[in-house]
Design an enzyme around this catalytic site. Structure first.
Site, PDB file in Angstrom:
ATOM      1  N   ASP A  64       0.963  -1.234   0.046  1.00  0.00           N
ATOM      2  CA  ASP A  64       0.033   0.167   0.063  1.00  0.00           C
ATOM      3  C   ASP A  64       1.010   1.327  -0.057  1.00  0.00           C
ATOM      4  O   ASP A  64       1.716   1.399   0.892  1.00  0.00           O
ATOM      5  CB  ASP A  64      -0.811  -0.031   1.190  1.00  0.00           C
ATOM      6  CG  ASP A  64      -2.006   1.121   1.312  1.00  0.00           C
ATOM      7  OD1 ASP A  64      -2.312   1.403   0.228  1.00  0.00           O
ATOM      8  OD2 ASP A  64      -2.384   1.345   2.315  1.00  0.00           O
ATOM      9  N   GLY A  71      -7.720   8.376   6.674  1.00  0.00           N
ATOM     10  CA  GLY A  71      -7.873   8.733   8.226  1.00  0.00           C
ATOM     11  C   GLY A  71      -9.129   8.672   8.708  1.00  0.00           C
ATOM     12  O   GLY A  71     -10.384   8.464   7.971  1.00  0.00           O
ATOM     13  N   ASN A 125     -10.372   0.190  -0.207  1.00  0.00           N
ATOM     14  CA  ASN A 125      -9.281   0.422   0.853  1.00  0.00           C
ATOM     15  C   ASN A 125      -9.805   0.889   2.058  1.00  0.00           C
ATOM     16  O   ASN A 125     -10.430   2.073   2.232  1.00  0.00           O
ATOM     17  CB  ASN A 125      -8.241   1.199   0.426  1.00  0.00           C
ATOM     18  CG  ASN A 125      -7.069   0.986  -0.706  1.00  0.00           C
ATOM     19  OD1 ASN A 125      -7.577  -0.268  -1.466  1.00  0.00           O
ATOM     20  ND2 ASN A 125      -5.866   1.517  -0.703  1.00  0.00           N
ATOM     21  N   ILE A 126      -9.652  -0.155   3.156  1.00  0.00           N
ATOM     22  CA  ILE A 126     -10.125   0.263   4.412  1.00  0.00           C
ATOM     23  C   ILE A 126      -9.038  -0.058   5.508  1.00  0.00           C
ATOM     24  O   ILE A 126      -8.438  -1.251   5.343  1.00  0.00           O
ATOM     25  CB  ILE A 126     -11.445  -0.703   4.677  1.00  0.00           C
ATOM     26  CG1 ILE A 126     -12.550  -0.184   3.678  1.00  0.00           C
ATOM     27  CG2 ILE A 126     -11.797  -0.672   5.952  1.00  0.00           C
ATOM     28  CD1 ILE A 126     -13.653  -1.184   3.555  1.00  0.00           C
TER      29      ILE A 126
HETATM   30  P1  13P Z   1      -8.974   4.835   5.294  1.00  0.00           P
HETATM   31  O1  13P Z   1      -8.103   5.604   6.198  1.00  0.00           O
HETATM   32  O2  13P Z   1     -10.042   5.607   4.966  1.00  0.00           O
HETATM   33  O3  13P Z   1      -9.212   3.565   6.032  1.00  0.00           O
HETATM   34  O4  13P Z   1      -8.162   4.638   3.891  1.00  0.00           O
HETATM   35  C1  13P Z   1      -7.178   3.501   4.028  1.00  0.00           C
HETATM   36  C2  13P Z   1      -6.458   3.311   2.782  1.00  0.00           C
HETATM   37  O5  13P Z   1      -6.665   4.143   1.706  1.00  0.00           O
HETATM   38  C3  13P Z   1      -5.223   2.614   2.734  1.00  0.00           C
HETATM   39  O6  13P Z   1      -4.558   2.736   1.597  1.00  0.00           O
HETATM   40  O1  G3H Z   2      -3.619   5.108   3.524  1.00  0.00           O
HETATM   41  C1  G3H Z   2      -2.569   4.725   4.639  1.00  0.00           C
HETATM   42  C2  G3H Z   2      -3.007   3.518   5.081  1.00  0.00           C
HETATM   43  O2  G3H Z   2      -3.979   3.682   6.277  1.00  0.00           O
HETATM   44  C3  G3H Z   2      -1.546   3.001   6.119  1.00  0.00           C
HETATM   45  O3  G3H Z   2      -1.364   3.556   7.047  1.00  0.00           O
HETATM   46  O4  G3H Z   2       1.001   4.212   6.775  1.00  0.00           O
HETATM   47  O5  G3H Z   2      -0.072   4.525   9.084  1.00  0.00           O
HETATM   48  O6  G3H Z   2       0.340   2.263   8.000  1.00  0.00           O
HETATM   49  P1  G3H Z   2       0.139   3.747   7.749  1.00  0.00           P
HETATM   50 ZN    ZN Z   3      -4.660   4.991   0.747  1.00  0.00          ZN
END
Ligand code: 13P
Ligand code: G3H
Ligand code: ZN
Length: 311
Positions: A82, A181, A256-257
């Site tokens: 990700d 977020g 994405n969640i």
């Molecule tokens: P959220 O912060 O809405 O859960 O999005 C997660 C995300 O896009 C991870 O890439």
């Molecule tokens: O979009 C980002 C994801 O929520 C991942 O978050 O980089 O804090 O693991 P993180």
């Molecule tokens: Zn993201």
């Protein structure tokens, strides 16, 4: 079944009018909660790992947890990086067994985004790995980068054909009003995703899988607990689930969640410890936290993504 790429999943999702859930994983309980729900509902799954997750949990531990999930569930699971921030991070995940990577150069100028994305695509495709890229910028926080609402920008549909043909990417994340977020929209506002942008993009890229980031949206059954224990601003609004459902029925194949998982887990642990101040065995509070993740993911699979029984 070994780890799969997202190729076949996305083709089926596109044609079937549903989306695959891409859930962020950071530890064993999160992997278990997500995959237990997916197993019961026979849903295909993307487990995604951020740079921060790799720094926290270690690449090898995460790979082994996902391999265990495949053995336990027998489901088609893709392991995805990700928000890869550089060629080097993507390379390290490709070399280390991931089946899908995101290169996120969306903050760079158009031609620079194309250049770095194409370099990752070349390396990935030679090794059977698929690549997600991004055009447009979401508001919110990811890793250490905070983008204010004023600095975010919707994807420009007139750029997508050139971007996809010059990079060779396999899926495209676009900005249509979601944000990263737990604090997406101010209380009292009414979020509205830009379906006109999505429609224009998919007209220009027929059959091509689109990705939505920042798609958390605290579901109704958790609002009270999260407001009381979860740390989110009371009344904070996520992306309305009916709009996500609509996006899933269109060209959006991956949703994405992450924040929802964090809120469900943390609120459950805080609630447990508040109700049982004498308990200190981590298994006692991690067990309900894992169950809360499972319940949340089951809800997303059935009521938002529509990918139950599509494995
Ligand atoms: P959220 O912060 O809405 O859960 O999005 C997660 C995300 O896009 C991870 O890439
Ligand atoms: O979009 C980002 C994801 O929520 C991942 O978050 O980089 O804090 O693991 P993180
Ligand atoms: Zn993201």
């Amino acid at each position: 079944m070994p780890l799969v790429t997202t190729k076949e999943m996305f083709a089926k999702a596109y044609n079937g009018g549903y989306a695959i859930g891409a859930f962020n994983v950071n530890n064993m309980e999160i992997v278990q909660g997500i995959t237990e729900a997916a197993k019961e509902l026979q849903a295909p799954l993307i487990l995604q790992v951020s740079k921060g997750a790799r720094a926290y949990a270690n690449h090898t531990y995460l790979i082994k947890l996902v391999e265990a999930a495949i053995i336990e569930t027998g489901l088609p699971i893709a392991l995805h990086l990700d928000h890869g921030d550089s060629f080097e991070t993507c390379k390290s995940c490709i070399d280390g067994g991931f089946t899908s990577v995101m290169i996120d150069a969306s903050s760079k100028p158009f031609n620079e985004n194309i250049e770095i994305t194409r370099k990752v695509v070349e390396y990935a495709h030679e090794r059977g790995v698929v690549v997600e890229a991004e055009l447009g910028t979401l508001a919110g926080i990811e890793d250490e980068v905070k983008v204010s609402a004023e600095d975010s920008s919707y994807t420009r549909p007139e750029e997508v054909e050139e971007f996809v043909s010059r990079t060779g990417c396999d899926s495209l994340a676009i900005a249509i009003g979601t944000s990263h977020g737990a604090y997406k929209f101010k209380p009292g506002t009414k979020p509205q995703l830009r379906f006109d942008v999505l429609e224009e993009v998919s007209k220009r890229l027929p059959g091509f899988p689109i990705v939505l980031h920042g798609a958390s949206s605290v579901p109704q059954h958790l609002v009270e607990k999260i407001n009381k224990y979860g740390g989110a601003m009371p009344g904070a609004i996520g992306v309305p689930e009916d709009q996500l459902r609509q996006a899933a029925s269109l060209a959006v194949c991956k949703i994405n969640i992450d924040s929802d998982l964090r809120l469900a887990m943390t609120a459950t642990i805080r609630e447990f410890l508040a109700l049982h101040p004498d308990k200190f065995d981590p298994r006692e509070y991690l067990k309900p936290a894992r169950a809360a993740i499972k319940e949340l993911v089951a809800h997303k699979i059935v009521d938002v993504l529509g990918c139950d029984h599509k494995a």
